[in-house]
Design a protein around this motif. Structure first.
Motif, PDB file in Angstrom:
ATOM      1  N   UNK A 274      39.872  34.320  19.712  1.00 51.00           N
ATOM      2  CA  UNK A 274      39.573  33.455  20.623  1.00 51.00           C
ATOM      3  C   UNK A 274      37.574  33.247  21.228  1.00 51.00           C
ATOM      4  N   UNK A 275      37.304  32.469  21.873  1.00 55.50           N
ATOM      5  CA  UNK A 275      36.784  31.957  22.283  1.00 55.50           C
ATOM      6  C   UNK A 275      35.540  32.157  23.677  1.00 55.50           C
ATOM      7  N   UNK A 276      34.449  33.193  23.813  1.00 55.86           N
ATOM      8  CA  UNK A 276      34.415  33.907  25.212  1.00 55.86           C
ATOM      9  C   UNK A 276      34.372  32.647  26.493  1.00 55.86           C
ATOM     10  N   UNK A 277      34.894  32.548  27.802  1.00 59.30           N
ATOM     11  CA  UNK A 277      34.333  31.683  28.222  1.00 59.30           C
ATOM     12  C   UNK A 277      34.359  32.281  29.067  1.00 59.30           C
ATOM     13  N   UNK A 278      33.513  31.022  30.744  1.00 57.32           N
ATOM     14  CA  UNK A 278      33.178  31.709  31.894  1.00 57.32           C
ATOM     15  C   UNK A 278      32.544  32.580  31.814  1.00 57.32           C
ATOM     16  N   UNK A 279      31.965  33.692  31.071  1.00 54.59           N
ATOM     17  CA  UNK A 279      30.743  35.036  31.142  1.00 54.59           C
ATOM     18  C   UNK A 279      29.735  34.752  30.135  1.00 54.59           C
ATOM     19  N   UNK A 280      28.449  33.774  30.158  1.00 53.30           N
ATOM     20  CA  UNK A 280      27.851  33.726  29.636  1.00 53.30           C
ATOM     21  C   UNK A 280      26.784  34.763  28.877  1.00 53.30           C
ATOM     22  N   UNK A 342      41.502  25.679  25.267  1.00 52.95           N
ATOM     23  CA  UNK A 342      41.190  24.972  26.647  1.00 52.95           C
ATOM     24  C   UNK A 342      41.280  25.558  27.966  1.00 52.95           C
ATOM     25  N   UNK A 343      41.084  24.791  29.002  1.00 53.37           N
ATOM     26  CA  UNK A 343      41.056  24.914  30.614  1.00 53.37           C
ATOM     27  C   UNK A 343      42.800  24.836  30.781  1.00 53.37           C
ATOM     28  N   UNK A 344      43.238  25.972  32.267  1.00 54.68           N
ATOM     29  CA  UNK A 344      44.529  25.974  32.136  1.00 54.68           C
ATOM     30  C   UNK A 344      44.601  24.101  32.229  1.00 54.68           C
ATOM     31  N   UNK A 356      43.014  27.707  42.241  1.00 54.56           N
ATOM     32  CA  UNK A 356      41.383  27.633  41.995  1.00 54.56           C
ATOM     33  C   UNK A 356      42.115  28.967  40.931  1.00 54.56           C
ATOM     34  N   UNK A 357      41.435  29.375  39.523  1.00 57.64           N
ATOM     35  CA  UNK A 357      41.551  29.984  38.729  1.00 57.64           C
ATOM     36  C   UNK A 357      40.148  29.838  38.113  1.00 57.64           C
ATOM     37  N   UNK A 358      40.079  31.229  38.076  1.00 56.59           N
ATOM     38  CA  UNK A 358      38.391  31.233  37.262  1.00 56.59           C
ATOM     39  C   UNK A 358      38.430  30.996  36.006  1.00 56.59           C
ATOM     40  N   UNK A 359      37.067  30.279  35.645  1.00 56.61           N
ATOM     41  CA  UNK A 359      37.165  29.698  34.633  1.00 56.61           C
ATOM     42  C   UNK A 359      37.129  31.083  33.006  1.00 56.61           C
ATOM     43  N   UNK A 360      38.005  31.151  32.560  1.00 57.65           N
ATOM     44  CA  UNK A 360      38.240  32.328  31.128  1.00 57.65           C
ATOM     45  C   UNK A 360      38.048  33.534  32.096  1.00 57.65           C
ATOM     46  N   UNK A 362      41.689  36.356  32.653  1.00 51.99           N
ATOM     47  CA  UNK A 362      42.727  36.523  32.089  1.00 51.99           C
ATOM     48  C   UNK A 362      44.158  35.948  32.528  1.00 51.99           C
ATOM     49  N   UNK A 363      43.507  34.587  34.002  1.00 54.67           N
ATOM     50  CA  UNK A 363      45.138  34.610  34.337  1.00 54.67           C
ATOM     51  C   UNK A 363      44.675  33.316  33.511  1.00 54.67           C
ATOM     52  N   UNK A 364      43.930  32.352  32.950  1.00 49.70           N
ATOM     53  CA  UNK A 364      44.013  31.395  32.786  1.00 49.70           C
ATOM     54  C   UNK A 364      44.033  30.977  31.556  1.00 49.70           C
ATOM     55  N   UNK A 365      43.794  32.487  31.128  1.00 47.33           N
ATOM     56  CA  UNK A 365      44.239  32.831  29.099  1.00 47.33           C
ATOM     57  C   UNK A 365      45.785  32.974  29.303  1.00 47.33           C
ATOM     58  N   UNK A 366      46.332  33.349  29.826  1.00 47.51           N
ATOM     59  CA  UNK A 366      47.937  33.407  30.377  1.00 47.51           C
ATOM     60  C   UNK A 366      48.604  32.739  30.342  1.00 47.51           C
ATOM     61  N   UNK A 367      48.078  31.380  31.088  1.00 50.35           N
ATOM     62  CA  UNK A 367      48.488  29.981  30.280  1.00 50.35           C
ATOM     63  C   UNK A 367      48.400  29.161  29.278  1.00 50.35           C
TER      64      UNK A 367
END
Length: 458
Positions: A274-280, A342-344, A356-360, A362-367
Motif C-alpha cells: 500500500x502506498x505511503x500517504x500523509x508523510x512525504x 482512498x481517504x476515510x 478529524x483524522x490525519x491523512x495516512x 493508522x486510524x484512516x488505514x483501519x477504515x
C-alpha cells in the motif's frame, strides 16, 4: 481478514476500525514511545569516549529515507541569460533557475533530523552526515534541504504553475522541466561532487505520451535545456545516478480481486504493498527481496493501471538522446507498483460526520482495511448469486470462503497473523514484465521474479 487482531475472522465478523492496525512494517520499527521526561535521560552518556558517542549518533542517522519533493516552475518564465553563471559557497556553478522546491504540508520539519537540536556535538555529526545543504530557491536561505546521497531516495514531481489563458505548447512544457537544473544544484552543493544517486519519479513524469505517434517519449531532450544544463545532465546520467525508480499504480484500490470467469480466480492479495500517504518524508528499509511469506501467491496476477514497459524504454531513449550508451557505473531501473488507497471520507455517507483524522494515519488505514473486507465479501456474494446459484447442481454450493480458491485456509490465516499488510512498494527490474496475461487490463504474471521491497516507517 482481521488486520486489527492478527487472526482469521468469520465472514460475518465486523472489524473494529478503532483497534490498532498491525502491519509488517512494525516488525522493523518499534512502536514504543521513548521516554520524554528529564529524569529518564541516561546520565553517563556524556562521559562516554567521544568516538563512541559519535558512533551512537551515526547509528541513529544511518537509515534510508525517501523524500517526496515538488518542483514548481512558472509557465511565464523566460530567458536563460543568467543561468549557470553564479557560484555557491563551495565555488561550484549553480543553475540560477527560478524554480520552487516544496515538501508537502508540515513535512519540511520532518525532513530535519531531531539530532540538530540535541547538542553541539550531535548537530555537527548530523550536518556532517547530511553533507548536501541545498538552500530552497525563493526562500532566501530560510529553508535548507539536508541530504545524504548514499542513503536518501529523492522522489521528484516536476510541475508547471502560473496563470495562462492559452494552453502551454508541449515543446514549452519540455523546456520548463526543472529536473536537470535541480539535479545539477544538488550535485553543486555536494562536497563530494556526487549529488542525487537514487531518484524516484511517478510514471507520468518519466515519459510523455504522444497521441499522434502512439508512443511514450522522454520528458525532455538536450535541445530543450540550457547548454550547461544539458552537459551537466549528461554527466549525471553517465557517472552519478545509481538507480531510478518508476512508481506505478495498481488498477484497483483494494486488494481483493473479483473477476468472474473467464477472468482470474477470486483472490485476496495480502502482500500487495500500500502506498505511503500523509508523510512525504520518512525512513524506509530497502530489501533486495521481499521477505514476506506468501508473496509468491500474489505475484501470479498483478493488475496495473497501464503497461509499465514503455517507461523503461522511454528512460533508455532519454539516455540515448543525451549520448549515454555506456554507463560507467552500476545502474538499476526499477518498476515500482504500489496501491493507492482512498481517504476515510470516501467511506462515509453525506449525513455522517467524523472527527478529524490525519491523512495516512493508522486510524484512516483501519477504515480502508475494513472497507476492503466489505468489498471482498461483496465480490464473493455477487459471484455466488449471479453465477454459482444459477448453475444446475450448484444451488446448494456455499459461498466462496475468505481465503479464496488459490490459498488454503491455514496458509491464508498464517499470512494474516504474520501480518502481510505492508506500507511500501515493490521493486521489479523491467525484464520481469513479459507479455501481459490480460492485455486490455494490464495484468501481469510476475511470479518468476522475487521483487525487492521498500518498507516505510509509519
Amino acid at each position: 481478514m482481521d488486520h486489527t487482531r492478527g487472526g482469521p475472522v468469520d465472514d460475518d465478523t465486523i472489524i473494529d476500525n478503532s483497534a490498532p492496525v498491525r502491519l509488517f512494517n512494525d516488525v522493523y520499527w518499534s512502536r514504543t514511545t521513548p521516554p520524554t521526561t528529564h529524569n529518564s535521560r541516561w546520565a553517563p552518556f556524556p562521559r562516554l569516549p567521544t568516538e563512541l558517542r559519535l558512533h551512537i549518533w551515526l547509528l541513529f542517522l544511518r537509515q534510508h529515507r525517501m523524500i517526496e519533493l515538488q518542483l514548481y516552475v512558472d509557465v511565464d518564465e523566460d530567458g536563460q541569460s543568467r543561468r549557470y553563471t553564479d557560484c555557491n559557497g563551495l565555488g561550484r556553478v549553480v543553475s540560477g533557475r527560478d524554480y520552487t522546491v516544496e515538501i508537502g504540508g508540515r513535512a519540511y520539519a520532518a525532513s530535519l533530523s531531531p539530532l540538530l537540536w540535541v547538542n553541539r556535538e550531535a548537530r555537527q555529526a548530523t550536518l556532517s552526515f547530511y553533507r548536501v545543504h541545498l538552500p530552497f530557491p525563493r526562500y532566501d536561505g530560510g529553508r535548507v534541504l539536508y541530504l545524504n546521497p548514499e542513503y536518501d531516495v529523492v522522489c521528484i514531481g516536476p510541475r508547471a504553475q502560473g496563470f495562462s489563458l492559452a494552453p502551454v505548447p508541449t515543446e514549452r512544457i519540455h523546456r520548463l522541466n526543472p529536473l536537470p537544473d535541480f539535479l545539477h544544484d544538488v550535485r553543486a552543493h555536494d562536497p563530494r561532487d556526487q549529488g542525487v544517486l537514487h531518484l524516484a519519479m511517478k510514471s507520468k513524469d518519466i515519459a510523455l505520451f504522444n497521441t499522434e505517434r502512439g508512443i511514450y517519449q522522454p520528458p525532455f531532450l538536450p535541445t530543450d535545456l540550457h547548454p550547461a544544463a544539458a552537459k551537466s545532465f549528461t554527466d549525471i546520467l553517465r557517472y552519478r545516478l545509481r538507480s531510478v525508480l518508476c512508481i506505478v499504480g495498481f488498477r484497483t484500490r483494494v486488494r481483493g480481486i473479483g473477476e468472474p470467469p473467464p477472468g482470474y480466480p477470486f483472490h485476496f492479495a495480502q502482500t500487495f504493498p500500500l502506498r505511503r500517504r500523509g508523510r512525504p518524508v520518512g525512513g524506509l528499509r530497502w530489501f533486495d527481496t521481499d521477505p514476506r511469506w506468501g508473496v509468491e501467491f500474489d505475484l501470479k496476477h498483478v493488475p496495473l493501471r497501464g503497461d509499465p514497459r514503455p517507461y523503461a524504454r522511454a528512460w533508455e531513449e532519454l539516455e540515448q538522446a543525451f549520448g549515454v550508451s555506456d554507463r560507467l557505473r552500476d545502474f538499476h531501473f526499477y518498476i515500482c507498483p504500489t496501491m493507492k488507497w482512498p481517504t476515510h471520507f470516501m467511506f462515509l455517507k453525506p449525513s455522517e460526520s467524523s472527527s478529524p483524522i490525519e491523512e495516512g494515519s493508522r486510524e484512516e488505514l483501519a477504515w480502508h482495511l475494513q472497507e476492503e473486507q466489505v468489498q471482498w465479501r461483496k465480490y464473493r456474494e455477487e459471484l455466488h448469486q449471479n453465477l454459482w446459484s444459477k448453475l444446475p447442481g450448484f444451488e446448494d454450493q456455499p459461498m466462496m470462503p475468505r481465503h479464496g480458491p488459490l490459498v488454503d485456509a491455514e496458509t491464508f490465516a498464517r499470512m494474516e497473523s504474520a501480518p502481510s499488510t505492508a506500507i511500501g512498494m515493490w521493486l521489479f527490474p523491467p525484464e520481469a514484465f513479459k507479455e501481459p496475461t490480460r492485455v486490455v487490463q494490464s495484468v501481469f504474471d510476475l511470479s518468476a521474479v522475487r521483487p525487492g521491497l521498500f518498507l516505510f516507517e509509519v
